[in-house]
Design an enzyme around this catalytic site. Sequence first.
Site, PDB file in Angstrom:
ATOM      1  CB  ILE A 291     -98.778  80.582  -6.700  1.00  0.00           C
ATOM      2  CG1 ILE A 291     -98.823  79.055  -6.536  1.00  0.00           C
ATOM      3  CG2 ILE A 291    -100.052  81.202  -6.134  1.00  0.00           C
ATOM      4  CD1 ILE A 291     -99.982  78.383  -7.205  1.00  0.00           C
ATOM      5  CB  ALA A 361     -97.583  84.248  -3.939  1.00  0.00           C
ATOM      6  CB  ILE A 403    -100.296  81.802  -1.176  1.00  0.00           C
ATOM      7  CG1 ILE A 403    -100.772  82.982  -2.008  1.00  0.00           C
ATOM      8  CG2 ILE A 403    -100.494  80.486  -1.913  1.00  0.00           C
ATOM      9  CD1 ILE A 403    -102.231  82.992  -2.330  1.00  0.00           C
ATOM     10  CB  SER A 404    -101.449  78.753   3.810  1.00  0.00           C
ATOM     11  OG  SER A 404    -100.821  77.912   4.766  1.00  0.00           O
ATOM     12  CE  LYS A 407     -95.966  69.353   0.544  1.00  0.00           C
ATOM     13  NZ  LYS A 407     -97.129  69.460  -0.362  1.00  0.00           N
ATOM     14  CE  LYS A 419     -95.985  78.854   2.398  1.00  0.00           C
ATOM     15  NZ  LYS A 419     -96.473  80.093   1.767  1.00  0.00           N
ATOM     16  N   GLY A 447     -97.751  71.240 -12.329  1.00  0.00           N
ATOM     17  CA  GLY A 447     -96.917  72.037 -13.218  1.00  0.00           C
ATOM     18  C   GLY A 447     -96.143  73.151 -12.553  1.00  0.00           C
ATOM     19  CB  THR A 469     -91.305  59.093  -2.320  1.00  0.00           C
ATOM     20  OG1 THR A 469     -92.700  59.413  -2.347  1.00  0.00           O
ATOM     21  CG2 THR A 469     -90.519  60.290  -2.823  1.00  0.00           C
TER      22      THR A 469
END
Length: 607
Positions: A291, A361, A403-404, A407, A419, A447, A469
């Site tokens: 990022i 970030a 930048i969060s 989640k 976060k 990516g 998973t």
Amino acid sequence: MVAAYRTRFLIALDLSAVVLSLAVAFWLQTSSPWMEPRPFMWLTYALLAGGVGLFCTLRMKLHLRIWQYAGVSEMFSILSAALWTGLLPYAAVNILFGWNVPKLILLHHMMGMIFMMAGPRLLWRAFCDKFSTRRRKGSHRALIIGAGSCGTLIAKELLQNETVAVVPVGFIDDDPYKKQLSVYGLPVFGGRDDIPRITETEDIDEIIIALPSVSKSQISHIINICKSTKARLKIVPDLHELIQGQGAVRRVRDVSVEDLLGRDPIRTDLAHIANYVEGKTVLVTGAGGSIGSELCRQIAPFAPDKLLLLGHGENSIYLIEMELLNTFPDLRIETVIADVQDRKRLEDVFAKYRPQVVFHAAAHKHVPLMERNPSEAIKNNVFGTKNVAECADLFGAERFVFISTDKAVNPTSIMGTTKRIAEMFIQSLDKHSKTKYVAVRFGNVLGSRGSVIPRFKEQIAKGGPVTVTHPEMVRYFMTIPEAVQLVIQAGAFAKGGEIFILDMGKPVKIVDLATDLIRLSGYEPGIDIDIQFSGIREGEKLYEELLTNEEGLSSTVHDRIFIGKPMQINRTELEFEIRKLEQVLGQHPEQIRAVLKHLVPSYRNVS
């Protein structure tokens, strides 16, 4: 030597066509052009026509053209040469000598030249095309979607390029007027609904989507139809990328997972972004990450006065610095190797450079890894953010963009909880600072390092199996460039204290993503490559959310960015709880989780 013989042969062919077609024209009109009283007229006319024909042949460069690839321009050259070679001698003998040569001789002469000059060349091209296609009979059979200018360009190149092991079989096009017609001898089979049937009946190995100007949502729909076939998918990039390339076939690439998302390009308010970035000193923390590095790439065109690249890893910072210097040679760049946990080092950086805009970030983001290392997650994500945010306040930054992640909403992991605490801290800090503090929350980016797509690709490259998973695991996905573009745009809307939520589109099942990726790689799921379920990992949940229960949702002027209502957070109480969190660092994970639960009541430990 061969080229010289070829040139002489073509010149001789054209001269022969000029003289022979004139003889045929006289014969058709007089039955005996060489008999009295016409032989002098015929010979004079023939010499004039030959001289003009030689001049036109050389002038139009008919002898230098590669007729294997002849097109409209080559045919126009022949027509022009025939027209002037017919008209000029005709006018000369009529005006200079006063002969009354019949107009039919002129007409037959020009028609004969066109036929005799173009005929051998077109026959040679047809032979070459047929021979080339036959010689590549063992190649992959391709179906081209789109019989427009791009699709026909791809077909033409594939037919003529003998080094490409792909032979076009036909086209698919939704235009009803093109159905049952042919282009370059290739049929237009029908519309997109016919793709599965045609792929099976024509034994298609490869489908090429040649629709560079069609919307992303339409491309996604076509890809979904193609996924039901066993053919390998390829796509032509957008028009801008195609124009930049030197050959259409070279620009064709494999269909990527990003193409499946089906989202149209983001509408960016360039004026608002330029207002808060242009001419400013901009700091990006975590500038070597997925990022962070993309933030640097997209900020650079807005001409900041100085761009500070701060990161802990020297190699990643070096790589993004070299890339930016190569792309933006006039950009002033400063590289800073520093750890956001080092408060003194950060204060020195802020004191020296006085950044006006900060994009934070830097973070630990790998969920299962942070479950096993909770103290490190807290030190980096909570105290690192606290350090950078307080330095921004202390040294008078205008804007701070954090930048969060989704989640952070009703978190079930250490990473998500850290976060969320960072979000709460900058919201509390905003109430007492002149700096505008905002957070931008979004889901997974395709990516990025440690994300599921690179892992799936590695597993596919090794022949499988691909591990998922849980069959019901769902995630929001966005490409790195579009996520970062929205982050920068959200920064323009900052009034202070907001949490901006990006529109991530529809959530995607991870097992569907794995299946698509296997198919796009040219394999059949469950046959060529298996999918295995490994079980939910520690800290993970089946479904991600974008809003807490307390946050309402309001819109912005941008249709892809929304605002979560700022929460009322008591900074004194929050600081007290954060100090308690500092005291349990390095202790047993359960003690750490208990303090996290007290700080973020919505935190549920599912480990």
